[in-house]
Scaffold this motif. Structure first.
Motif, PDB file in Angstrom:
ATOM      1  N   ARG A 116       0.830  -1.204   0.000  1.00 54.55           N
ATOM      2  CA  ARG A 116       0.000   0.000   0.000  1.00 54.55           C
ATOM      3  C   ARG A 116       0.868   1.259   0.000  1.00 54.55           C
ATOM      4  NH1 ARG A 116      -3.578  -3.794   2.094  1.00 54.55           N
ATOM      5  NH2 ARG A 116      -5.747  -3.347   1.536  1.00 54.55           N
ATOM      6  N   ASN A 165      -4.973   7.042  -1.616  1.00 59.61           N
ATOM      7  CA  ASN A 165      -4.519   5.815  -0.973  1.00 59.61           C
ATOM      8  C   ASN A 165      -4.619   4.691  -1.998  1.00 59.61           C
ATOM      9  OD1 ASN A 165      -3.925   6.811   1.615  1.00 59.61           O
ATOM     10  ND2 ASN A 165      -6.064   6.680   2.233  1.00 59.61           N
ATOM     11  N   THR A 166      -3.513   3.991  -2.242  1.00 53.52           N
ATOM     12  CA  THR A 166      -3.474   3.009  -3.319  1.00 53.52           C
ATOM     13  C   THR A 166      -2.866   1.688  -2.869  1.00 53.52           C
ATOM     14  OG1 THR A 166      -1.254   3.599  -4.122  1.00 53.52           O
ATOM     15  CG2 THR A 166      -3.118   4.883  -4.988  1.00 53.52           C
ATOM     16  N   VAL A 167      -3.060   0.684  -3.705  1.00 52.69           N
ATOM     17  CA  VAL A 167      -2.328  -0.573  -3.628  1.00 52.69           C
ATOM     18  C   VAL A 167      -1.503  -0.655  -4.909  1.00 52.69           C
ATOM     19  CG1 VAL A 167      -2.444  -3.075  -3.416  1.00 52.69           C
ATOM     20  CG2 VAL A 167      -4.190  -1.639  -2.315  1.00 52.69           C
ATOM     21  N   ASP A 186      -7.345   2.192  -3.211  1.00 53.16           N
ATOM     22  CA  ASP A 186      -7.504   1.302  -2.066  1.00 53.16           C
ATOM     23  C   ASP A 186      -8.869   1.552  -1.430  1.00 53.16           C
ATOM     24  OD1 ASP A 186      -7.062  -0.554  -0.128  1.00 53.16           O
ATOM     25  OD2 ASP A 186      -5.532   0.576   0.956  1.00 53.16           O
ATOM     26  N   SER A 211     -10.793   6.577  -1.336  1.00 47.53           N
ATOM     27  CA  SER A 211      -9.331   6.585  -1.307  1.00 47.53           C
ATOM     28  C   SER A 211      -8.746   7.908  -1.782  1.00 47.53           C
ATOM     29  CB  SER A 211      -8.778   5.443  -2.162  1.00 47.53           C
ATOM     30  OG  SER A 211      -9.151   5.622  -3.511  1.00 47.53           O
TER      31      SER A 211
END
Length: 290
Positions: A211, A223-225, A249, A283
């Motif tokens: 992440r 906010n990411t993966v 995310d 996100s």
């Protein structure tokens, strides 16, 4: 550069895909997903995504194309189905150097995400490619893809491509992957995916890297993966560095950014616009003012 833009516009949001990955443990089976039942999917009919394609090399730092992905629903041979339409093209300025038009359509069941039909209509400069796939799941001996494939370099072919429960076309694979079960995906482990395009079936992989909080030009902080893939060396990619893609995310799992090293410079794509999301875009924690 020209071939690259064709690839990016054709499958801007499918950049999980690669041809070779090393230095990672391999897991067997299909992608681990939470569910493929319609009520539990990460999307619904009416979703629209738009991406901008960008290229950097020396003094060149320019947007060179865009791609859209639209999902709607309809009846297909009596089955409730989704239809995904992917359209990409170079900008008017870049058309002067190398004109690209990419048009993918994919039909797949709303419950189960089983592919039903796929078409591709591509122009990359003077190169033309057309695909039409029919998925014959009830064939007497074994399921197969009836493929009608034309390219300006190779002419027309009628083929029977292998088909099993883990084989998809690119748009269907993209929508399946968005239902990935992150609790079952181990970091730095490669997971197989299989897709068909033109006259071949490719076995490819993705790796989850973890992440990240990512700033995306024109969008804001998300906010990411992050996922990564080692790219096969060839006439576009170097084969030395990772392709990276950052996915929101949240429950939508939409790509917000990807970056790919190429033989000359770097290519990237970023989310520019969206509508019709099934879930809140939670996100996106700091949106850029426009």
């Amino acid at each position: 550069m020209s071939r690259l833009v064709g690839i990016l516009c054709a499958a801007a949001v499918c950049c999980f895909f690669c041809m070779s990955i090393s230095h990672a443990e391999e897991k067997g089976g299909c992608i681990p997903v939470m569910s493929v039942e319609e009520d539990s999917l990460a999307y619904h009919a009416g979703e629209y995504l738009k991406f901008t394609m960008h290229y950097e090399w020396g003094a060149i730092d320019s947007d060179v194309g865009w791609a859209t992905v639209h999902l709607d629903s309809l009846a297909f041979n009596g089955e409730d189905a989704f239809r995904c339409s992917v359209y990409g093209q170079t900008t008017r300025l870049f058309d002067l150097f190398f004109k690209v038009r990419e048009n993918f359509s994919s039909w797949f069941t709303r419950d189960g995400l089983r592919p039903l039909k796929f078409t591709r209509d591509t122009q990359e400069g003077k190169y033309i490619a057309k695909n039409e796939y029919t998925y014959l799941w009830s064939a007497p001996e074994a399921p197969y893809i009836a493929a009608d494939v034309y390219t300006s370099s190779g002419g027309r072919k009628y083929l029977e491509l292998p088909l099993d429960a883990c084989t998809f076309d690119l748009p269907t694979l993209f929508f399946l992957a968005r239902n990935m079960d992150f609790d079952k995906v181990e970091q730095d482990v490669k997971y197989p995916m299989t897709f068909a395009i033109d006259d071949e079936v490719y076995n490819v992989y993705f790796i989850m890297r973890g992440r990240e909080k990512k700033k995306v030009k024109g969008l804001g902080t998300v906010n990411t993966v992050r996922f990564a893939a080692k790219l096969l060396a060839g006439n576009v990619f170097t084969g030395d560095d990772d392709l990276s893609i950052w996915i929101s995310d949240d429950d939508n799992r939409i790509p917000v950014l990807f970056e790919a090293p190429i033989l000359v410079g770097k290519a990237s794509g970023r989310l520019e616009d969206w509508s019709g999301l099934k879930h809140p875009f939670s996100s996106l924690i700091k949106r850029k003012r426009r």
